[in-house]
Design a protein around this motif. Structure first.
Motif, PDB file in Angstrom:
ATOM      1  N   ALA A 107       0.829  -1.208   0.000  1.00  0.00           N
ATOM      2  CA  ALA A 107       0.000   0.000   0.000  1.00  0.00           C
ATOM      3  C   ALA A 107       0.859   1.253   0.000  1.00  0.00           C
ATOM      4  O   ALA A 107       0.594   2.203  -0.743  1.00  0.00           O
ATOM      5  CB  ALA A 107      -0.945  -0.013   1.202  1.00  0.00           C
ATOM      6  N   SER A 108       1.899   1.283   0.805  1.00  0.00           N
ATOM      7  CA  SER A 108       2.752   2.475   0.861  1.00  0.00           C
ATOM      8  C   SER A 108       3.551   2.675  -0.432  1.00  0.00           C
ATOM      9  O   SER A 108       3.840   3.802  -0.820  1.00  0.00           O
ATOM     10  CB  SER A 108       3.685   2.416   2.067  1.00  0.00           C
ATOM     11  OG  SER A 108       4.507   1.280   2.005  1.00  0.00           O
ATOM     12  N   ASP A 111       2.060   4.810  -3.650  1.00  0.00           N
ATOM     13  CA  ASP A 111       2.227   6.262  -3.772  1.00  0.00           C
ATOM     14  C   ASP A 111       3.526   6.638  -4.482  1.00  0.00           C
ATOM     15  O   ASP A 111       3.701   7.793  -4.860  1.00  0.00           O
ATOM     16  CB  ASP A 111       2.211   6.914  -2.389  1.00  0.00           C
ATOM     17  CG  ASP A 111       0.849   6.806  -1.728  1.00  0.00           C
ATOM     18  OD1 ASP A 111      -0.158   6.935  -2.443  1.00  0.00           O
ATOM     19  OD2 ASP A 111       0.801   6.581  -0.512  1.00  0.00           O
ATOM     20  N   ARG A 127      -5.628   0.461  -0.837  1.00  0.00           N
ATOM     21  CA  ARG A 127      -4.817   0.507   0.391  1.00  0.00           C
ATOM     22  C   ARG A 127      -5.462  -0.316   1.504  1.00  0.00           C
ATOM     23  O   ARG A 127      -4.771  -1.048   2.216  1.00  0.00           O
ATOM     24  CB  ARG A 127      -4.640   1.954   0.853  1.00  0.00           C
ATOM     25  CG  ARG A 127      -3.656   2.738   0.050  1.00  0.00           C
ATOM     26  CD  ARG A 127      -3.371   4.080   0.731  1.00  0.00           C
ATOM     27  NE  ARG A 127      -2.645   4.948  -0.141  1.00  0.00           N
ATOM     28  CZ  ARG A 127      -3.155   6.030  -0.720  1.00  0.00           C
ATOM     29  NH1 ARG A 127      -4.391   6.395  -0.490  1.00  0.00           N
ATOM     30  NH2 ARG A 127      -2.412   6.767  -1.514  1.00  0.00           N
ATOM     31  N   LYS A 131      -3.731  -3.578   3.263  1.00  0.00           N
ATOM     32  CA  LYS A 131      -3.435  -3.556   4.710  1.00  0.00           C
ATOM     33  C   LYS A 131      -4.154  -4.695   5.426  1.00  0.00           C
ATOM     34  O   LYS A 131      -3.597  -5.333   6.312  1.00  0.00           O
ATOM     35  CB  LYS A 131      -3.782  -2.200   5.302  1.00  0.00           C
ATOM     36  CG  LYS A 131      -2.800  -1.147   4.863  1.00  0.00           C
ATOM     37  CD  LYS A 131      -3.101   0.211   5.442  1.00  0.00           C
ATOM     38  CE  LYS A 131      -2.054   1.207   4.936  1.00  0.00           C
ATOM     39  NZ  LYS A 131      -2.241   2.534   5.458  1.00  0.00           N
TER      40      LYS A 131
END
Length: 135
Positions: A107-108, A111, A127, A131
């Motif tokens: 998820a991170s 970006d 996201r 997670k």
């Protein structure tokens, strides 16, 4: 087809066609997308999703549940997109030359890359799924 394993989403890197604009501030000549394609005559959206995964990443997938249906605009056209969460027992590999790379992103990490327009539209939901599945 959204294939998630251990908190990571399978993405395919594709060079943008001329005239395609970036959907993020990264402004790169590539973007990342999931296996997808057009529904052929006589085919359902779910059949198309399974077929496209086989053609693009060489594995059979099992669609586990619908994730998103909606419209997005690209190159002055409106597209209806159906996204399905899927699982595969096989190991995906690139099967089409239009893709230059295959990777699993958290998820991170989403970006930090330029996502295709349809994925950028559903980024908050992506996201959450990532997670919940292990990040």
């Amino acid at each position: 087809v959204l294939i998630v394993r251990e908190g990571k989403l399978l993405l395919l890197k594709k060079k943008k066609d001329s005239g395609e604009e970036s959907c993020s501030t990264n402004n790169t000549e590539y973007w990342w997308e999931v296996p997808f394609g057009e529904v052929e005559s006589g085919e359902s959206p779910t059949q198309a999703a399974v077929r496209e995964a086989k053609e693009e990443i060489g594995v059979e997938v099992e669609l586990t549940k619908p994730f998103f249906s909606g419209e997005f605009q690209h190159d002055q056209q409106i597209f209806l997109w159906h996204g399905y969460l899927a699982e595969t027992g096989g190991e995906p590999e690139l099967k089409e030359k239009k893709f230059s790379e295959l990777d699993w992103l958290t998820a991170s990490e989403l970006d930090q890359v330029d996502l295709a327009p349809n994925l950028r539209q559903i980024l908050p939901a992506l996201r959450k799924v990532l997670k919940a599945s292990g990040e």
